[in-house]
Write an enzyme that holds these catalytic residues in place. Structure first.
Site, short mmCIF file in Angstrom:
data_model
loop_
_atom_site.label_atom_id
_atom_site.label_comp_id
_atom_site.label_asym_id
_atom_site.label_seq_id
_atom_site.Cartn_x
_atom_site.Cartn_y
_atom_site.Cartn_z
N ASN A 1 0.82 -1.20 0.00
CA ASN A 1 0.00 0.00 0.00
C ASN A 1 0.86 1.26 0.00
O ASN A 1 0.58 2.22 -0.72
CB ASN A 1 -0.94 0.00 1.21
CG ASN A 1 -2.04 -1.03 1.09
OD1 ASN A 1 -2.40 -1.44 -0.01
ND2 ASN A 1 -2.57 -1.46 2.22
N TYR B 1 3.42 5.92 -2.77
CA TYR B 1 4.59 6.71 -3.16
C TYR B 1 4.68 6.84 -4.68
O TYR B 1 5.04 7.91 -5.20
CB TYR B 1 5.87 6.06 -2.60
CG TYR B 1 5.92 5.98 -1.10
CD1 TYR B 1 5.33 6.97 -0.31
CD2 TYR B 1 6.54 4.92 -0.46
CE1 TYR B 1 5.37 6.90 1.07
CE2 TYR B 1 6.60 4.84 0.93
CZ TYR B 1 6.00 5.82 1.68
OH TYR B 1 6.05 5.75 3.05
#
Length: 237
Positions: A204, A209
């Protein structure tokens, strides 16, 4: 002749048209941490250690954090360890510092953002993380970073050691706001990079990112010399 019965009265409308529920506004502020925040920082680091399955490595205490993050003769702002605190409140924040903790350093202007959520957030730990002297303000997360240097760019940058948002406030944009606080400061100072590491199992976080535009660098392995190994190597003749 029998008179015809009157037509039946119209049935009143009982159904209410579906409408979107009103958004629940939650106000966020990122401010510079002070020594008065140490207890909250220590609790946040502990929660992060548990989340990352590294609780066995956790040793930080209020005293050790106060001594290292907020020494008696602190260096200039952003030249050493810096902590931003993420706070949330159901009410708008004042434009100017209102507590002693916020007035300690006026060289950084707090960042404000309003979040309109579909549902209110249920925070079972809001009393534990209630901000000092502000009854409706709750600490929701933090980021700790410090400067480093890129020889390839010949520019300094920031390295993010820790960024953590408490569980009730995740996946709502608060983590992105903390990243933006660090990135904005780096850009303002003419720095060339903001870097951090991510655990390879945290899918996740990696996706988050990448959506930010960050590059995940597969060619690098994170190395660490610590504890007994550090002491042994340091004392080798």
């Amino acid at each position: 002749m029998v008179a015809a019965a009157p037509p039946p009265a119209p049935i009143p409308e009982t159904t209410v048209p579906e409408t979107a529920p009103p958004p629940h506004s939650l106000f966020a502020r990122i401010r510079l941490a002070s020594i008065f925040d140490v207890n909250h920082i220590q609790k946040l680091i502990h929660q992060m250690a548990v989340y990352e399955r590294l609780n066995h490595q956790f040793q930080a205490t209020d005293a050790s954090l106060a001594a290292t993050l907020f020494p008696e003769n602190p260096p200039h702002l952003f030249t050493s360890f810096t902590v931003f605190i993420l706070e949330v409140s159901p009410n708008p924040f004042p434009s100017f510092p209102s507590t002693a903790a916020q007035q300690i350093n006026t060289k950084f202007s707090p960042i404000f953002k309003t979040f309109n959520l579909d549902f209110p957030i249920e925070d079972l730990e809001k009393e534990t993380f209630r901000s000092m002297n502000e009854n409706d303000v709750v600490v929701a997360g933090f980021v700790l970073f410090f400067p480093h240097y890129s020889t390839f760019l010949a520019k300094p940058g920031f390295y993010i050691e820790n960024l953590f948002v408490r569980e009730p406030y995740r996946k709502k944009g608060f983590g992105r706001l903390l990243f933006k606080g660090v990135a904005t400061q780096a850009a303002k100072m003419g720095y060339g990079r903001v870097e951090w590491v991510v655990l390879d199992w945290n899918v996740n976080a990696i996706q988050f990112y990448e959506q930010m535009g960050a590059q995940i660098l597969p060619d690098y392995q994170f190395c660490r010399l610590t504890g007994e190994a550090l002491q042994t190597f340091a004392h080798l003749t």
